[in-house]
Write a protein that holds these residues in place. Structure first.
Motif, PDB file in Angstrom:
ATOM      1  N   VAL A  11      34.822  50.043  37.383  1.00  0.00           N
ATOM      2  CA  VAL A  11      35.872  49.734  36.543  1.00  0.00           C
ATOM      3  C   VAL A  11      35.339  49.959  34.873  1.00  0.00           C
ATOM      4  N   TRP A  12      36.095  50.578  34.435  1.00  0.00           N
ATOM      5  CA  TRP A  12      35.694  50.767  32.737  1.00  0.00           C
ATOM      6  C   TRP A  12      36.760  50.087  31.993  1.00  0.00           C
ATOM      7  N   ARG A  26      35.114  39.931  33.063  1.00  0.00           N
ATOM      8  CA  ARG A  26      34.503  38.725  33.779  1.00  0.00           C
ATOM      9  C   ARG A  26      35.355  38.538  35.172  1.00  0.00           C
ATOM     10  N   GLU A  27      36.721  38.821  34.975  1.00  0.00           N
ATOM     11  CA  GLU A  27      37.563  38.697  36.321  1.00  0.00           C
ATOM     12  C   GLU A  27      37.165  39.773  37.275  1.00  0.00           C
ATOM     13  N   PHE A  28      36.943  40.927  36.838  1.00  0.00           N
ATOM     14  CA  PHE A  28      36.582  42.133  37.739  1.00  0.00           C
ATOM     15  C   PHE A  28      34.954  41.782  38.493  1.00  0.00           C
ATOM     16  N   ALA A  33      33.310  43.888  41.384  1.00  0.00           N
ATOM     17  CA  ALA A  33      33.249  45.057  40.653  1.00  0.00           C
ATOM     18  C   ALA A  33      32.269  45.608  39.902  1.00  0.00           C
ATOM     19  N   ARG A  34      31.698  46.782  40.047  1.00  0.00           N
ATOM     20  CA  ARG A  34      30.816  47.288  38.971  1.00  0.00           C
ATOM     21  C   ARG A  34      31.601  47.443  37.821  1.00  0.00           C
ATOM     22  N   VAL A  35      31.091  46.805  36.432  1.00  0.00           N
ATOM     23  CA  VAL A  35      31.888  46.821  35.400  1.00  0.00           C
ATOM     24  C   VAL A  35      31.051  47.597  34.040  1.00  0.00           C
ATOM     25  N   VAL A  36      32.030  48.506  33.598  1.00  0.00           N
ATOM     26  CA  VAL A  36      31.449  49.142  32.625  1.00  0.00           C
ATOM     27  C   VAL A  36      32.376  48.630  31.291  1.00  0.00           C
TER      28      VAL A  36
END
Length: 275
Positions: A11-12, A26-28, A33-36
């Motif tokens: 997720v970007w 934060r919610e992702f 999720a792997r967050v960018v």
């Protein structure tokens, strides 16, 4: 409802260092999720990443000014190289130019549209090849101000009306591709938007003078947004007062205009226009 929808997905989020962007990150992360997160200021981005990592999520921060196409291209390339693809792109970066139409100059209008409209469009343009491959989700951050013309906020409202049209067109263009486009339209949510001047510079000392009684916490808004993204909704109005306002704008436009005119610039006051 969201069980495993975002687990291990990439997720970007542009504008991910504060407010709604940080809350979405934060919610992702909570959802696995792997967050960018990307943005112009690295310090707040790194703080978001540190918080995500402390909760066990995988996250990285990348510097990216969405008004620079080269930044967007290099950010997407870096994401693909690091994670092998992209599943969700959230075009969240934006700010608000305040002031009456007669007080705003052409450069302020261009700056507003460069970030809120062109920046969002280019974010999704360069994300789309990866979203096609993953049958992912394109997300656009609109606003209730994309339905209501709020006095003293002509430029911001115009940009969000444009974003709404762009999202609707993109949804139609994506039909049958497996990629969805979700337009999020929040009302009053805690963020730094009223601490940013017309030159898109942050002033931490500025007071947020939006109606406190209507304000939603960013984490509450983010949870509702994730539900809409997970279910691939085309549009989602976030906050109860936002839903009421958009309903009235659609069904009683004359009355809505009268109320807005009487309310004047008190409904969403900004700091005074500065040359």
């Amino acid at each position: 409802m969201m069980a495993d929808v975002f687990k291990d997905k990439v997720v970007w989020i542009t504008g991910g260092g504060s407010g709604i962007g940080a809350a979405l990150a934060r919610e992702f992360g909570v959802q696995g999720a792997r967050v960018v997160v990307s943005g112009r200021r690295m310090e707040p981005l790194e703080e978001v990443v540190a918080a995500l990592e402390s909760d066990g999520a995988e996250a990285i921060a990348l510097g990216c000014d969405v008004t620079r196409v080269g930044d967007i291209e290099s950010t997407v390339t870096a994401i693909a190289e690091r994670f092998g693809g992209l599943d969700v792109a959230v075009a969240n970066a934006g700010f608000s130019v305040g002031g009456r139409l007669e007080a705003l100059n052409a450069s302020e209008w261009r700056r507003q549209f460069d970030t809120n409209v062109t920046g969002a469009a280019m974010t999704l343009r360069y994300a789309l090849p990866h979203l096609y491959a993953s049958k992912g989700r394109a997300v656009v951050m609109g606003s209730v101000a994309g339905t209501l013309g709020i006095p003293g906020n002509a430029a911001y409202c115009a940009s969000k009306f444009a974003v709404r049209g762009m999202a609707q067109a993109l949804s139609a263009e994506l039909a049958g591709s497996g990629v969805s486009c979700t337009l999020l339209q929040p009302g009053f949510v805690h963020s730094d938007i009223n601490r940013v001047d017309n030159q898109n510079q942050v002033h931490e000392e500025w007071e947020d003078r939006r109606p406190a009684q209507l304000m939603w916490p960013a984490d509450k808004a983010a949870r509702e947004m994730l539900k809409a993204i997970a279910s691939r909704k085309r549009e989602a109005v976030i906050t109860g007062h936002g839903k009421v306002a958009t309903f009235l704008a659609y069904h009683t436009p004359g009355l809505t205009q009268t109320v807005l005119a009487k309310a004047g610039e008190r409904l969403r006051p900004k700091h005074h226009h500065e040359e």
